[in-house]
Scaffold this motif. Structure first.
Motif, PDB file in Angstrom:
ATOM      1  N   ASP A   1       3.392   5.930  -5.574  1.00 35.80           N
ATOM      2  CA  ASP A   1       2.988   7.327  -5.741  1.00 35.80           C
ATOM      3  C   ASP A   1       1.942   7.518  -6.830  1.00 35.80           C
ATOM      4  O   ASP A   1       1.966   8.525  -7.537  1.00 35.80           O
TER       5      ASP A   1
ATOM      6  N   THR B   1       0.832  -1.211   0.000  1.00 31.09           N
ATOM      7  CA  THR B   1       0.000   0.000   0.000  1.00 31.09           C
ATOM      8  C   THR B   1       0.868   1.265   0.000  1.00 31.09           C
ATOM      9  O   THR B   1       0.388   2.343   0.336  1.00 31.09           O
ATOM     10  N   ASP B   2       2.131   1.111  -0.331  1.00 24.52           N
ATOM     11  CA  ASP B   2       3.070   2.229  -0.491  1.00 24.52           C
ATOM     12  C   ASP B   2       3.311   3.013   0.799  1.00 24.52           C
ATOM     13  O   ASP B   2       3.654   4.186   0.760  1.00 24.52           O
ATOM     14  N   ARG B   3       3.123   2.353   1.937  1.00 28.66           N
ATOM     15  CA  ARG B   3       3.426   3.047   3.196  1.00 28.66           C
ATOM     16  C   ARG B   3       4.919   3.049   3.454  1.00 28.66           C
ATOM     17  O   ARG B   3       5.450   3.960   4.072  1.00 28.66           O
ATOM     18  N   VAL B   4       5.563   1.981   3.052  1.00 29.34           N
ATOM     19  CA  VAL B   4       7.029   1.938   3.067  1.00 29.34           C
ATOM     20  C   VAL B   4       7.465   1.431   1.700  1.00 29.34           C
ATOM     21  O   VAL B   4       6.689   0.805   0.980  1.00 29.34           O
TER      22      VAL B   4
ATOM     23  N   LEU C   1      -3.472   3.662  -5.600  1.00 31.91           N
ATOM     24  CA  LEU C   1      -3.552   3.668  -4.124  1.00 31.91           C
ATOM     25  C   LEU C   1      -4.990   3.873  -3.658  1.00 31.91           C
ATOM     26  O   LEU C   1      -5.389   3.362  -2.611  1.00 31.91           O
TER      27      LEU C   1
END
Lengths: 288, 263
Positions: free
Chosen positions: A69, A50-53, A74
């Motif tokens: 991004d 989920t692109d948190r890290v 997302l």
């Protein structure tokens, strides 16, 4: 392809490798179980998805497009996790409104209905909620937000038995009303065993199982009986663990049994998902 | 609705709430509190004039509050990132919305200040003395309307510099772990004091000359001894350069944000 592709994800924290070249695919409208022991890397994987890290290597694609991004991608997934990323001072109802505004799709009616069912006070401040009710608020959002991929990381953390039961019922209802993909990461395997259609098992940073629940359990057996005869019977099979009590023994076999003759004092039973998981991830230890 | 407009709408609502609260506090401290003290000590004699004077002094306070608020709103980075990434908003969009939102807030504040300054001071002889910009740079163009236009542009750019500084520092601190941040909070003032002390000693013992620094600083603020008045263009250029560089760095650092373990 439609769905999510996880391609060779590697993540290190310092010198420790948390995820080591993990790769799999998530298909639309399916319930997945993401299983692994503490520290196996499940939460890290969900955070990367989920692109948190960010991952050190590899990529995540949703419908063929890199998620990094990318608002479009997302905005098509929601991760309900143990960590609280909502403003502490905000009220529950405010958080619902913001989620509706930012996700461009939120069933407010369902959220309010669920809040009532779970006895969640929507006028309460998020920071004033107990751990269980914070979990409930996030679960309500997860079920009400209009996205195709929902990740639930320890979804029943802090919930009592009644609330857990209610959540599973609402999850099934939500899935049948509006099929989408759920990925459930939990340690309470017995509780979700009936729900999950596909199993992903991570052990020591590697994906060791990626298969349909039915297919996995079809080849998971518990061979029990007198020790000597059990040992004779399982010789040459893929034994993943065993338990022993006095002269009785249970060996756990994962794989096809050939047509060998079953001795009189040996019985063969199907293994449940939790027993299979324990034996697959205990590093080959036997409880003998 | 596009993601950017959704985020911008959220940001603007939040900023207006902050600003409303700050202004209420400001009026409470600058107007209400002194009025209560006045009533207790002197009764209600000439109270109307007293309150009018207090309100006219809120202009300077409002400008100060605007700068402080824009700096603070610019610096809030990590909690905002947490909330947006939870809601499927990319770092890129979150950064762009913040930049646009704060520029809009700066624009509204500066239009308000410009109009308020002109309405309240226009026609009085104290005009140039009452407005810091005109006092310093007010003679450069020689045309009143051009000086006033430049005043607006200058203060707008200066306000943007303030929030870009907030965004720049906020994004640096957002990347640091909590323990590192604590060390930095203590270390920066200490290093600052040490550097200033060393510089002071070097200057007083004539090891380094202040002439070069003096010339550079004068150029930065636009002082020109041959003209006899200040030129707003050099500081304007420096501020514009800072806005571009500061914004690019803060954007780059924002794209590196990640959820921290255990925080």
């Amino acid at each position: 392809m439609k769905g999510i592709e996880v391609k060779q994800i590697t993540k290190r924290y310092g010198k420790k490798v948390i995820l080591n070249g993990i790769g799999f695919e998530l298909e639309p409208n399916k319930i997945y179980g993401l299983l692994g022991r503490n520290g196996a890397g499940k939460s890290t994987l969900l955070n990367i998805m989920t692109d948190r890290v960010s991952a050190d290597d590899g990529e995540i694609r949703l419908d063929g497009v890199d998620i990094q991004d990318n608002d479009q991608q997302l905005g098509n997934m929601y991760l309900m996790s143990e960590v609280d990323l909502y403003p502490k001072a905000a009220k529950v109802s405010q958080i619902f409104k913001w989620t509706a505004q930012l996700y461009n799709g939120f069933d407010m009616e369902l959220a309010m209905k669920l809040a009532q069912k779970f006895d969640l006070d929507v006028k309460a401040q998020f920071s004033k909620l107990s751990t269980g009710y914070r979990t409930i608020m996030k679960l309500i959002i997860a079920l009400s937000v209009q996205v195709e991929f929902i990740f639930l990381d320890e979804p029943v953390l802090g919930l009592d038995a009644n609330h857990r039961d209610l959540f599973y019922k609402e999850l099934v209802q939500s899935y049948s009303d509006n099929p989408r993909t759920f990925v459930i990461s939990t340690h309470l395997i017995e509780e979700v065993a009936q729900l999950i259609e596909h199993v992903l098992v991570i052990d020591q940073g590697r994906l060791i199982i990626d298969d349909e629940t039915e297919d996995i359990l079809k080849n998971a057996y518990m061979i029990s009986g007198a020790e000597e005869e059990v040992d004779q019977y399982v010789d040459g099979l893929n034994v993943i663990g065993s338990d022993k009590l006095a002269s009785l023994k249970a060996s756990y076999v994962f794989g096809e049994l050939d047509n060998r003759v079953i001795p009189d004092r040996v019985s063969i039973d199907k293994m449940d998902l939790q027993t299979l998981f324990i034996n697959l991830t205990n590093g080959g230890q036997n409880n003998e | 609705m596009s993601k950017l407009s959704s985020v911008l709408k959220y940001d603007l609502k939040r900023y207006l709430r902050f600003i409303g609260m700050a202004y209420l506090w400001m009026i409470g401290i600058v107007v209400v509190l002194p009025t209560i003290v006045q009533i207790i000590s002197n009764g209600t004699n000439n109270l109307g004039g007293f309150i009018q004077n207090l309100f006219s002094s809120t202009l300077v306070s409002a400008i100060f509050v605007n700068f402080v608020l824009l700096f603070c709103l610019g610096s809030l980075t990590y909690e905002r990132f947490e909330f947006f990434i939870q809601n499927g908003i990319s770092r890129r969009t979150a950064w762009a919305s913040k930049w646009i939102g704060l520029t809009l807030m700066a624009l509204v504040a500066n239009i308000y200040n410009q109009v308020f300054s002109m309405v309240t001071i226009w026609g009085t002889t104290k005009f140039d003395d009452s407005v810091p910009y005109l006092e310093t740079y007010g003679k450069f163009f020689g045309e009143r309307w051009m000086d006033l236009t430049m005043m607006f542009v200058f203060t707008m750019i200066f306000t943007m510099c303030v929030f870009v500084m907030g965004m720049f520092l906020g994004s640096i601190f957002a990347l640091l772990a909590r323990s590192t941040r604590r060390i930095v909070y203590v270390a920066i003032p200490l290093i600052g004091v040490i550097v200033i002390t060393i510089f002071g000693k070097l200057i007083s013992s004539h090891v380094i000359s202040t002439e070069g620094i003096d010339i550079f600083l004068k150029w930065c603020v636009g002082y020109n001894s041959s003209l006899g008045y200040f030129n707003p263009l050099p500081p304007l250029g420096i501020m514009l350069a800072w806005i571009i560089i500061g914004s690019l760095i803060s954007r780059y650092l924002n794209l590196k944000l990640k959820i921290k373990r255990g925080e």
